[in-house]
Design an enzyme around this catalytic site. Sequence first.
Site, mmCIF file in Angstrom:
data_model
loop_
_atom_site.group_PDB
_atom_site.id
_atom_site.type_symbol
_atom_site.label_atom_id
_atom_site.label_comp_id
_atom_site.label_asym_id
_atom_site.label_seq_id
_atom_site.Cartn_x
_atom_site.Cartn_y
_atom_site.Cartn_z
ATOM 1 N N ASP A 66 0.868 -1.256 -0.010
ATOM 2 C CA ASP A 66 -0.164 0.038 -0.005
ATOM 3 C C ASP A 66 0.872 1.276 -0.119
ATOM 4 O O ASP A 66 0.376 2.358 -0.256
ATOM 5 C CB ASP A 66 -1.076 -0.154 1.055
ATOM 6 C CG ASP A 66 -0.361 0.011 2.547
ATOM 7 O OD1 ASP A 66 0.932 -0.111 2.652
ATOM 8 O OD2 ASP A 66 -0.885 0.256 3.520
ATOM 9 N N SER A 67 2.107 1.026 0.124
ATOM 10 C CA SER A 67 3.090 2.106 -0.168
ATOM 11 C C SER A 67 2.947 2.604 -1.610
ATOM 12 O O SER A 67 3.557 3.823 -1.759
ATOM 13 C CB SER A 67 4.467 1.710 0.006
ATOM 14 O OG SER A 67 4.943 0.448 -0.775
ATOM 15 N N ASP A 105 -1.320 -6.148 -0.768
ATOM 16 C CA ASP A 105 -1.290 -5.473 0.574
ATOM 17 C C ASP A 105 -2.557 -4.897 0.948
ATOM 18 O O ASP A 105 -2.901 -4.296 0.261
ATOM 19 C CB ASP A 105 -0.044 -4.173 0.640
ATOM 20 C CG ASP A 105 0.291 -4.089 2.081
ATOM 21 O OD1 ASP A 105 0.062 -4.953 2.775
ATOM 22 O OD2 ASP A 105 1.069 -3.080 2.020
ATOM 23 N N LYS A 135 -1.274 -9.622 2.278
ATOM 24 C CA LYS A 135 -0.344 -9.157 3.375
ATOM 25 C C LYS A 135 -1.501 -8.441 4.384
ATOM 26 O O LYS A 135 -1.859 -7.412 3.660
ATOM 27 C CB LYS A 135 0.864 -8.604 3.060
ATOM 28 C CG LYS A 135 1.576 -8.004 4.343
ATOM 29 C CD LYS A 135 2.816 -7.467 4.108
ATOM 30 C CE LYS A 135 3.115 -6.011 3.666
ATOM 31 N NZ LYS A 135 2.446 -5.026 4.572
ATOM 32 N N GLU A 137 -1.412 -5.557 8.314
ATOM 33 C CA GLU A 137 -0.675 -5.119 9.352
ATOM 34 C C GLU A 137 -1.385 -5.538 10.573
ATOM 35 O O GLU A 137 -2.682 -5.438 10.585
ATOM 36 C CB GLU A 137 -0.431 -3.543 9.043
ATOM 37 C CG GLU A 137 0.276 -3.205 7.881
ATOM 38 C CD GLU A 137 0.650 -1.696 7.995
ATOM 39 O OE1 GLU A 137 0.099 -0.816 8.880
ATOM 40 O OE2 GLU A 137 1.081 -1.138 6.948
ATOM 41 N N GLU A 204 9.098 -4.602 10.205
ATOM 42 C CA GLU A 204 9.510 -3.571 9.633
ATOM 43 C C GLU A 204 10.233 -2.568 10.801
ATOM 44 O O GLU A 204 9.873 -2.331 11.793
ATOM 45 C CB GLU A 204 8.601 -2.670 9.044
ATOM 46 C CG GLU A 204 8.906 -1.370 8.380
ATOM 47 C CD GLU A 204 7.832 -0.938 7.557
ATOM 48 O OE1 GLU A 204 6.780 -1.267 7.275
ATOM 49 O OE2 GLU A 204 8.114 0.490 7.377
HETATM 50 O O1 KIV Z 1 3.459 -0.969 1.600
HETATM 51 C C1 KIV Z 1 4.495 -1.548 1.877
HETATM 52 O O2 KIV Z 1 5.314 -1.341 0.860
HETATM 53 C C2 KIV Z 1 4.944 -2.343 2.961
HETATM 54 C C3 KIV Z 1 6.261 -2.300 3.088
HETATM 55 C C4 KIV Z 1 6.571 -0.832 3.508
HETATM 56 C C5 KIV Z 1 6.498 -3.153 4.312
HETATM 57 O O3 KIV Z 1 3.929 -2.434 3.852
#
Ligand code: KIV
Length: 331
Positions: A66-67, A105, A135, A137, A204
């Site tokens: 989600d980055s 994500d 994934k 969090e 992280e």
């Molecule tokens: O969104 C992402 O790229 C991530 C990384 C910062 C671990 O979750």
Amino acid sequence: MKKKNEIKKFTKHLTEVIKSKRQKISILKLNSMKKKNEPVAWVTAYDLPFAYVAERAGADMILVGDSGGMVQLGYETTNPVTMDEMIILASSARRGAPNTFLIGDMPQGSYEPSERDAVINALRFIKEAGCDAVKCEGGKRVTKQIRAMVDGGILVMGHLGLTPQSTPSFGGYRVQGKTIKSYDQTFQDALELQKAGVFAILLEAMPSESAGQIAKQLDIPVYGIGAGGMVDGQLVINHDLMGFYQPFRPWFAKCYVPEVAQEFADYIASLDDHRKIGREHRRDGLLVLAEMAVIKYIEDVKNKTFPRDDYSYPIKDEELERIKKSEFWLE
Ligand code: KIV
């Protein structure tokens, strides 16, 4: 002489990659790599060109993080990015890397409200975007949702340590696992995630020693981003690796372009000679530079030369001594 050999090696690599069809990595393989202490090297990608580069370079996995909300869509944080936007980014990455294990994500709001939301949105990543896994969090607070996804047959990776979606509750982007309280919390969350059935965990922004201790004690693979070299593999944000994103650059992230710039210049100069290099390489440019950078990163991870201390969070001796007294620390 060295130059010529390197160029030959790279051209051979390109030809092999074009001809070969890669096999996606499996969970079995990830587990066996942990046992054999072979690090996994993976990167983020949010679109076709960079996913294509990652696959050609041989990345073990790709995360559509989600980055992407920040580095690709221009939001100030990861929080505004929506499921619909993530599906567009992930589908594009999938088309660029059809043969690489791809992880979607789950953005903020897509899994916290209920188990049903989590399963429906995870399935969107799988069915609409062609992801292999998702994934999300969080630790104990999201284990109900993780169990529901795992029971639904979905592969789920956990994410602990600094979790950008909840930065306000951490008081900003803060390194985790530096105090006994934070180490214990992360360790207990990691155990809860393992029990809930995640196939791996990403840590992280933690000091190497704390992250390494968690990796050592868990049965499943534990990867790191900014978590030092004692974990089971490394993730890097593509835009950090390329030096593409100006507003924020975590200091643990290494830009690999300077390391391959000379090799790239030599390669491009050699393209004049079509008889030797082959006409199909005549228009090679940025894609090759990006690929060289990813190849170098992967090599460094596999050789365990990245990350070293200069790309890891330090911890003071007295802080480490205190953490080592934790009931969750095994020597
Ligand atoms: O969104 C992402 O790229 C991530 C990384 C910062 C671990 O979750």
